[in-house]
Write a protein that holds these residues in place. Structure first.
Motif, PDB file in Angstrom:
ATOM      1  N   UNK A  35      -7.119 -10.490  -8.709  1.00 10.72           N
ATOM      2  CA  UNK A  35      -5.926  -9.683  -8.759  1.00 10.72           C
ATOM      3  C   UNK A  35      -5.538  -9.140  -7.583  1.00 10.72           C
ATOM      4  N   UNK A  36      -4.360  -8.585  -7.309  1.00 11.65           N
ATOM      5  CA  UNK A  36      -3.756  -8.196  -5.922  1.00 11.65           C
ATOM      6  C   UNK A  36      -2.776  -7.290  -5.714  1.00 11.65           C
ATOM      7  N   UNK A  37      -2.236  -6.711  -6.993  1.00 12.75           N
ATOM      8  CA  UNK A  37      -1.434  -5.552  -7.000  1.00 12.75           C
ATOM      9  C   UNK A  37       0.070  -6.163  -6.560  1.00 12.75           C
ATOM     10  N   UNK A  38       0.761  -5.424  -5.964  1.00 11.85           N
ATOM     11  CA  UNK A  38       2.197  -5.773  -5.695  1.00 11.85           C
ATOM     12  C   UNK A  38       2.242  -6.232  -4.219  1.00 11.85           C
ATOM     13  N   UNK A  66      -3.475 -12.516 -14.953  1.00 18.14           N
ATOM     14  CA  UNK A  66      -2.416 -12.653 -15.489  1.00 18.14           C
ATOM     15  C   UNK A  66      -1.315 -12.452 -14.385  1.00 18.14           C
ATOM     16  N   UNK A  67      -0.029 -12.826 -14.956  1.00 18.77           N
ATOM     17  CA  UNK A  67       0.856 -12.886 -13.902  1.00 18.77           C
ATOM     18  C   UNK A  67       2.018 -11.860 -13.912  1.00 18.77           C
ATOM     19  N   UNK A  68       1.609 -10.587 -14.778  1.00 18.66           N
ATOM     20  CA  UNK A  68       2.401  -9.324 -14.822  1.00 18.66           C
ATOM     21  C   UNK A  68       2.271  -8.716 -13.328  1.00 18.66           C
ATOM     22  N   UNK A 158      -0.766 -15.675 -20.964  1.00 11.96           N
ATOM     23  CA  UNK A 158      -1.280 -16.259 -19.837  1.00 11.96           C
ATOM     24  C   UNK A 158      -2.327 -15.605 -19.272  1.00 11.96           C
ATOM     25  N   UNK A 159      -3.394 -14.969 -19.958  1.00 17.07           N
ATOM     26  CA  UNK A 159      -4.296 -14.320 -19.645  1.00 17.07           C
ATOM     27  C   UNK A 159      -5.690 -14.632 -19.490  1.00 17.07           C
TER      28      UNK A 159
END
Length: 310
Positions: A35-38, A66-68, A158-159
Motif C-alpha cells: 500500500x502507499x496512501x495517497x 485494494x484500490x480504495x 478487489x481485496x
C-alpha cells in the motif's frame, strides 16, 4: 514478541497522524511497499525508503491490498519514482490502476473536486506493462523472501491480503478491521470491523478472517493502524461485531430514518465494547475517533441491505 526489523511502518499522513499506514519490507537490499496512501503520501514513502538505507532503484514491488484511494491513490505518482518496480494488484483492481478515471469520478461525486485535491492529491495511471495481476494463491519472491497473496473479499471484492512467512504476519489492508492506538487499553488493542459503502459482504468477510487465522499468524499489520498481536482474540471480536452489525442492519431496515438508526446503533455498539475493553478515552472521545468509520460502516450496511434485497 519481537518486531521484525525488516518491516517498516510508514504513516502516510492521510487525514491525521496514526490513521493510515503503508509498509516497507526490506530483504537483502531489495524492497517492497505494501500500500502507499495517497498522492500526497509519496514524500513520506520515499523518506521511509531512505531511512531504511534503500534507493528508489531498490524497490521491486508495490503491492496493493485494494484500490480504495487511502491505500492506492498515490500508486501512479509513486511508481514514477520507482524505475524498477512492478505493481501487484487484485485482478478486479488492475483496470482501475491502469485507468483510474472511474475511481476519480466516484470519489469526486462523494467528496467534490476541492476535497479530492486537498486530501488525495494527484491520482495518476500506472502503465499496463508494469501491472501484475494477483489471483488467489499468487506467490512472489522478494530477494528470496516468499510472499503469498490470498483473495480476501468482504470489505471489497478487489481485496487481497499478503502473508509473510518470515515474520508469520499478514498485511491485512482492511480485511482484519481497524485498530487505533489511542483506543488501546491494558487489555491490548481495541478492534472494529470496517465496511466499504459499495461492496461490504459479511459472510465472505468472516470467511476471509478464518482463512488468515488458519496460518496461525503471530501478528497482523493493519492499514488503520499498525501492528497488532493477540490475533485469535481479535479475530473472535471481529466476528462477534460483524454478526452484531448484521443484526443492527436488519433492525434498522425499512425505517424512514434508516441511516440515522444505523449510525446511532453502531455508535452504541462500539461505545459499549470500548467501555468493556477499558479504553482510556471517554465516550465522547471514542465517538470522535470512530466518527468517520461509523459513518462508512452505516453506508456499507445500507448498501449491503439494498443489494441483498435485489
Amino acid at each position: 514478541m519481537s518486531v521484525d526489523p525488516s518491516i517498516h511502518t510508514i504513516d502516510t499522513a492521510f487525514q491525521r497522524d496514526d490513521f493510515d499506514a503503508a509498509y516497507l519490507i526490506v530483504e537483502h537490499g531489495r524492497a517492497a511497499f505494501i500500500d502507499c496512501g495517497t498522492g500526497l503520501s509519496v514524500p513520506a514513502m520515499l523518506a521511509a525508503l531512505a531511512r531504511a538505507g534503500c534507493t528508489p532503484e531498490a524497490v521491486d514491488w508495490l503491492i496493493l491490498t485494494h484500490v480504495h484511494l487511502d491505500h492506492a491513490g498515490g500508486a501512479g505518482l509513486l511508481m514514477q519514482q520507482l524505475p524498477n518496480a512492478r505493481l501487484l494488484v487484485h485482478r478486479r483492481g488492475a483496470p482501475h490502476m491502469i485507468d483510474p478515471a472511474r475511481l476519480i469520478a466516484g470519489a469526486t461525486e462523494v467528496y467534490g473536486e476541492e476535497e479530492i485535491a486537498r486530501s488525495y492529491g494527484p491520482i495518476l495511471p500506472v502503465a499496463a506493462a508494469r501491472v501484475v495481476v494477483a489471483d488467489d494463491g499468487h506467490r512472489l519472491d522478494l530477494a528470496g523472501r516468499p510472499l503469498l497473496c490470498l483473495d480476501t473479499p468482504g470489505h471489497a471484492r478487489h481485496h487481497l491480503c499478503v502473508w509473510d512467512a518470515r515474520s508469520r504476519s499478514w498485511f491485512t489492508g482492511d480485511t482484519f478491521g481497524l485498530s487505533y492506538r489511542e483506543l488501546d487499553s491494558d487489555r491490548g488493542a481495541f478492534i472494529v470491523p470496517t465496511s466499504s459503502p459499495v461492496q461490504f459482504e459479511p459472510e465472505p468477510l468472516k470467511q476471509s478472517i478464518a482463512r488468515m487465522l488458519a496460518y496461525q499468524p503471530q501478528a497482523m499489520y493493519l492499514t488503520h493502524y499498525g501492528r497488532v498481536e493477540q490475533v485469535p482474540a481479535l479475530a473472535a471480536q471481529l466476528v462477534e461485531q460483524i454478526d452484531a452489525m448484521v443484526g443492527i442492519a436488519r433492525q434498522c431496515d425499512g425505517r424512514p430514518d434508516r441511516h440515522r438508526c444505523l449510525v446511532a446503533a453502531l455508535t452504541a455498539l462500539y461505545l459499549e465494547r470500548a467501555q468493556v475493553h477499558g479504553c482510556r478515552l471517554d465516550d465522547a472521545q471514542v465517538a470522535a475517533v470512530l466518527a468517520m468509520d461509523i459513518e462508512l460502516n452505516a453506508q456499507g450496511l445500507a448498501c449491503w441491505l439494498d443489494r441483498d434485497r435485489r
